[in-house]
Structure formats: C-alpha cells, structure tokens
Design an enzyme around this catalytic site. Structure first.
Site, PDB file in Angstrom:
ATOM      1  N   HIS A   1       0.831  -1.215   0.000  1.00  0.00           N
ATOM      2  CA  HIS A   1       0.000   0.000   0.000  1.00  0.00           C
ATOM      3  C   HIS A   1       0.861   1.258   0.000  1.00  0.00           C
ATOM      4  O   HIS A   1       0.319   2.349   0.185  1.00  0.00           O
ATOM      5  CB  HIS A   1      -0.855   0.075   1.273  1.00  0.00           C
ATOM      6  CG  HIS A   1      -1.747  -1.101   1.498  1.00  0.00           C
ATOM      7  ND1 HIS A   1      -2.479  -1.272   2.660  1.00  0.00           N
ATOM      8  CD2 HIS A   1      -2.045  -2.176   0.727  1.00  0.00           C
ATOM      9  CE1 HIS A   1      -3.178  -2.390   2.597  1.00  0.00           C
ATOM     10  NE2 HIS A   1      -2.927  -2.971   1.436  1.00  0.00           N
TER      11      HIS A   1
ATOM     12  N   GLN B   1      -1.149  -4.701  -8.501  1.00  0.00           N
ATOM     13  CA  GLN B   1      -2.477  -5.223  -8.830  1.00  0.00           C
ATOM     14  C   GLN B   1      -3.390  -4.053  -9.214  1.00  0.00           C
ATOM     15  O   GLN B   1      -3.114  -2.903  -8.872  1.00  0.00           O
ATOM     16  CB  GLN B   1      -2.979  -6.026  -7.603  1.00  0.00           C
ATOM     17  CG  GLN B   1      -4.399  -6.500  -7.631  1.00  0.00           C
ATOM     18  CD  GLN B   1      -5.313  -5.535  -6.912  1.00  0.00           C
ATOM     19  OE1 GLN B   1      -4.866  -4.750  -6.112  1.00  0.00           O
ATOM     20  NE2 GLN B   1      -6.581  -5.585  -7.231  1.00  0.00           N
TER      21      GLN B   1
ATOM     22  N   ARG C   1      18.122 -19.826 -12.384  1.00  0.00           N
ATOM     23  CA  ARG C   1      19.014 -19.802 -13.540  1.00  0.00           C
ATOM     24  C   ARG C   1      19.709 -18.449 -13.666  1.00  0.00           C
ATOM     25  O   ARG C   1      19.041 -17.419 -13.755  1.00  0.00           O
ATOM     26  CB  ARG C   1      18.167 -20.056 -14.787  1.00  0.00           C
ATOM     27  CG  ARG C   1      18.973 -20.337 -16.022  1.00  0.00           C
ATOM     28  CD  ARG C   1      18.031 -20.628 -17.177  1.00  0.00           C
ATOM     29  NE  ARG C   1      18.821 -21.046 -18.332  1.00  0.00           N
ATOM     30  CZ  ARG C   1      18.332 -21.163 -19.549  1.00  0.00           C
ATOM     31  NH1 ARG C   1      17.054 -20.914 -19.793  1.00  0.00           N
ATOM     32  NH2 ARG C   1      19.105 -21.549 -20.534  1.00  0.00           N
TER      33      ARG C   1
ATOM     34  N   ARG D   1       8.916 -14.032 -13.203  1.00  0.00           N
ATOM     35  CA  ARG D   1       9.379 -12.910 -14.035  1.00  0.00           C
ATOM     36  C   ARG D   1       8.215 -12.066 -14.557  1.00  0.00           C
ATOM     37  O   ARG D   1       7.192 -12.597 -14.991  1.00  0.00           O
ATOM     38  CB  ARG D   1      10.190 -13.437 -15.226  1.00  0.00           C
ATOM     39  CG  ARG D   1      11.504 -14.098 -14.859  1.00  0.00           C
ATOM     40  CD  ARG D   1      12.304 -14.447 -16.112  1.00  0.00           C
ATOM     41  NE  ARG D   1      11.555 -15.297 -17.027  1.00  0.00           N
ATOM     42  CZ  ARG D   1      11.661 -16.629 -17.107  1.00  0.00           C
ATOM     43  NH1 ARG D   1      12.518 -17.271 -16.323  1.00  0.00           N
ATOM     44  NH2 ARG D   1      10.939 -17.319 -17.955  1.00  0.00           N
TER      45      ARG D   1
HETATM   46  C1  LIG Z   1      -2.547  -6.363  -2.485  1.00  0.00           C
HETATM   47  C2  LIG Z   1      -1.769  -6.838  -1.299  1.00  0.00           C
HETATM   48  C3  LIG Z   1      -0.805  -7.851  -1.395  1.00  0.00           C
HETATM   49  C4  LIG Z   1      -0.662  -8.757  -2.580  1.00  0.00           C
HETATM   50  O1  LIG Z   1      -0.495  -8.186  -3.798  1.00  0.00           O
HETATM   51  P1  LIG Z   1      -1.021  -8.935  -5.141  1.00  0.00           P
HETATM   52  O2  LIG Z   1      -0.301  -8.196  -6.215  1.00  0.00           O
HETATM   53  O3  LIG Z   1      -2.500  -8.739  -5.204  1.00  0.00           O
HETATM   54  O4  LIG Z   1      -0.621 -10.362  -5.076  1.00  0.00           O
HETATM   55  C5  LIG Z   1      -0.021  -8.117  -0.297  1.00  0.00           C
HETATM   56  N1  LIG Z   1      -0.188  -7.468   0.863  1.00  0.00           N
HETATM   57  C6  LIG Z   1      -1.124  -6.515   1.019  1.00  0.00           C
HETATM   58  C7  LIG Z   1      -1.242  -5.829   2.337  1.00  0.00           C
HETATM   59  C8  LIG Z   1      -1.960  -6.187  -0.052  1.00  0.00           C
HETATM   60  O5  LIG Z   1      -2.935  -5.279   0.124  1.00  0.00           O
END
Ligand SMILES: *Cc1c(COP(=O)(O)O)cnc(C)c1O
Length: 387
Positions: free
Chosen positions: A163, A186, A218, A235
């Site tokens: 965040h 995300q 690798r 990756r």
């Molecule tokens: C979104 C989130 C993640 C994981 O990220 P992704 O890209 O969705 O796998 C990990 N920790 C927190 C606190 C998150 O809000």
C-alpha cells in the site's frame, strides 16, 4: 439533515494516457516480450529502485509472489515463524505459509491499524525468522520502534509495502531502511499494470539471490541449464513494465493530491457522530493513501456489511475492511500457531474491532475535488444516521 445533492463522479481508476499507450507500443515493437531480451523491465527496475532510494529493485509477477520471494531470500523455511499483523490482506500470512512457515498474527494499533511493536516483541521465539510490518493504507508503521526491536532481537524486518508506493517515515523512503520490501501493482494498487509486483533489496547479494530464485534458479547469462538454486518463474513481462514506467511518472502528482484531500476528508468524517477515521502519525511524513479508512465503533460485522451496501447504493466506492487473517479458513489450512482462533482473537482485540467495524473507500475518491470531500462526508453522515 438535508438530502445529499452533490457530485460523486470521482476520477476512474486505473488512470492512463499517451505515456502508457506509447510504452505498450514500444514494448511490442521490440519484437521480444520477455525481460531477458527486452529493455522495459530492466529500465523500470532501475527507475523504481532510484525512486525509493533502494540499491536494487526486482520486478515480479505480483505482490504475493514478491512477499514469498522476499521471505525465501531471507532464508525462511518450513517450521520457521514469521510475525505478521493480524489485520492485513491475507497475502502477508499466506506468503509465509506457502514456504511452510508458521504465520504468527499479532495485534495492531487501534488508531493507525499498524502492527503494535510491543505485541510483536512479545511474540518473538527462537524460531522467529522475520517480522513483517504492513504499512496499512500507506501509513508507514512505527519504523523507529520496529527498527529498535529488530536490532535488539536480531530478527530482520521485511516490509509489506503493497500500500506504500512512495511512502516515507521521517523523510526516509521505504527503500532506505536497509530491509527488503515487497510491493504490488495489482489493478487497485497505487500504480498498476493489472497485475505485477516488485521487491526492493538493500544490497547486491540479496538481489542476486532474488534474481536467481525468481527465474528458476538460472543465472542471467546461462545457456547450459545450470540452475544454481531452487526457485520458480516470477518474471514480469515487458508490456507490464512499460505501463509501470508510465504509472511511476504519475505517482508523485497523485500522492500530492491525496495528501491534500485526506486531512480535509478525515476532519469531516471525525465530525460525524459514531465515525472514527484512521489516525495519522506525523512521523509518517509522506502517506500515499491507498485507502480512506474509518471505523464505526459498536457495529457488528453484519451491520457493517449492510452499511457498506448502503454506501455503495448511495454512490460511494466503499468496501468492508480486511478480515483478520485468523478469521479465514485459508489461514487454518496450513501450519498455524499452537492456538485456536478464539485464543488469537482474545489477544488481538484491536484487530477484532477493525475486522468488524472497519470500512474503506477507494483511493480514487481522494483524487476528487475538495468539494467532493464534503460530498463524501455528507453521504457517510446520512448513511450512518439511517443505521
Ligand atoms: C494487495 C496486497 C498484497 C498482494 O499483492 P497482489 O499483487 O494482489 O498479489 C499483499 N499485501 C497486502 C497488504 C496487499 O494489500
């Protein structure tokens, strides 16, 4: 109270423009779409590391994999313990559990929603391999107390900074604490390519190990399949990196806007009887504001969920707070602490409250106008009055 008559037409998310467009074409026309033969991932990593004051950045497939890789590079193995906040998105604990480690939830502060350093200290055992602060909604956890705890106990920190793109603590950027940090790209996060993640490494040695493990063990120049370590394929592709370079260029301006809006909105929310916004900590002097969070004390989970539905019906992009990790079936599928959920709940009273009373608004609301902060507060006040 008069009926709300404002404008809830907030900016949409994600934001994009010609920079993303030309980036995607640039990646396309390289004719090579994976990082090994392209320039986009390498360039993005250099830009992202530089922005956060970190020695190295490694782009990966998503934030959950970023956390798994971070813990793996730190040597977390089956049977080890990783201390996590009880109130967080499940990936924080799930990443530790995927490595066969035990995720040990500890309580958070009721004002900041961040891990309570004193509770983390109490949870340290001889099996503890890492403490994972989550900078909840962009508010950096108490890195003074956590840094001291880490130095005194010898247990390293790993930041879940999913965040916290661009966040600072007393002027220190998240890449400058000398710890590994994991971030997410995300779709809803503060910069995004739909999916994606990154790990910030404080030194070349941990970065090299991270690189190996994120690419099936690798080495970069290998042509004879001499896989040097175990690993997986985490990756990132060239298209995503080209979009993330454009998103990074937008980030500071967006943070500036949200930093202006949250003090306005939180003051208005605090004036509503029965509403308590997430508190800030002045030492967290740059907060990118991933969520606009507040509690309505006294609500059961069911009434909170009904309130969220009502806020959505009134036009706000509202969500229920994360469920405390030990209150999910997922948490108990893996090696878990030697405690029941009820026992953990008893020692995590603040997480219990946020779990059932917490609500958050999408950060795109904080990209709206100052006038819209008043509109948001008017809607929340009406909805809470109708509870
Ligand atoms: C979104 C989130 C993640 C994981 O990220 P992704 O890209 O969705 O796998 C990990 N920790 C927190 C606190 C998150 O809000």
């Amino acid at each position: 109270m008069t009926e709300f008559a404002g404008n809830l037409d907030f900016p949409s998310w994600p934001q994009y423009g010609d920079a993303e467009r030309t980036g995607l074409i640039r990646a396309l026309e390289q004719g090579q779409w994976w990082r090994m033969d392209g320039r986009e991932v390498d360039t993005f990593e250099a830009e992202f590391a530089d922005y956060h004051g970190s020695a190295h950045a490694l782009a990966v497939t998503n934030g959950t994999h970023a956390l798994e890789l971070a813990l793996e590079v730190m040597g977390v193995r089956g049977g080890d313990e990783v201390i996590v906040p009880a109130f967080t998105f499940i990936s924080s604990s799930q990443a530790a559990q995927r490595l066969g480690a035990v995720a040990v939830p500890v309580d958070v502060d009721l004002d900041t929603y961040n891990i309570d350093p004193a509770r983390a200290a109490q949870a340290i055992t001889e099996r503890t391999k890492a403490i994972m602060p989550v900078h909840m909604a962009g508010l950096v956890a108490d890195m003074d107390a956590l840094g001291k705890l880490s130095a005194d106990s010898g247990v390293p920190l790993v930041q879940d900074a999913a965040h916290a793109h661009g966040a600072r603590w007393r002027g220190t950027r998240i890449g400058e604490f000398g710890t590994i940090a994991a971030l997410s790209f995300q779709n809803g996060k503060l910069m995004t390519a739909g999916e994606g993640g990154a790990v910030l490494f404080p030194d070349a040695e941990s970065y090299e190990l991270g690189f190996l493990r994120h690419s099936c063990g690798r080495p970069r120049e290998d042509r004879t399949y001499r896989h040097r370590t175990s690993g997986s394929n985490f990756r990132l592709n060239e298209f995503s990196a080209s979009v993330l370079r454009a998103q990074l260029a937008r980030l500071d301006g967006q943070i500036d806007t949200r930093e202006e809006r949250w003090p306005v909105l939180s003051r208005l929310l605090a004036d509503i009887p029965g509403v308590v916004p997430q508190q800030v900590d002045d030492r967290a002097d740059r907060n990118p504001h991933y969520m606009a969070m507040f509690r309505v004390p006294g609500l059961t989970e069911e009434r909170r969920n009904a309130l969220v539905d009502d806020l959505i019906a009134r036009g706000l992009p509202a969500f229920a707070a994360f469920r405390a990790v030990y209150r999910t079936d997922a948490f108990w599928e893996h090696s878990s602490p030697d405690e029941t959920a009820e026992e953990i709940a008893l020692r995590c009273p603040n997480s219990e409250l946020i779990n059932s009373e917490g609500i958050w608004l999408h950060h795109r609301t904080l990209l709206g106008t100052e006038r819209q902060m008043h509109d948001i507060a008017a809607v929340v006040a009406e909805a809470v009055a109708h509870l």
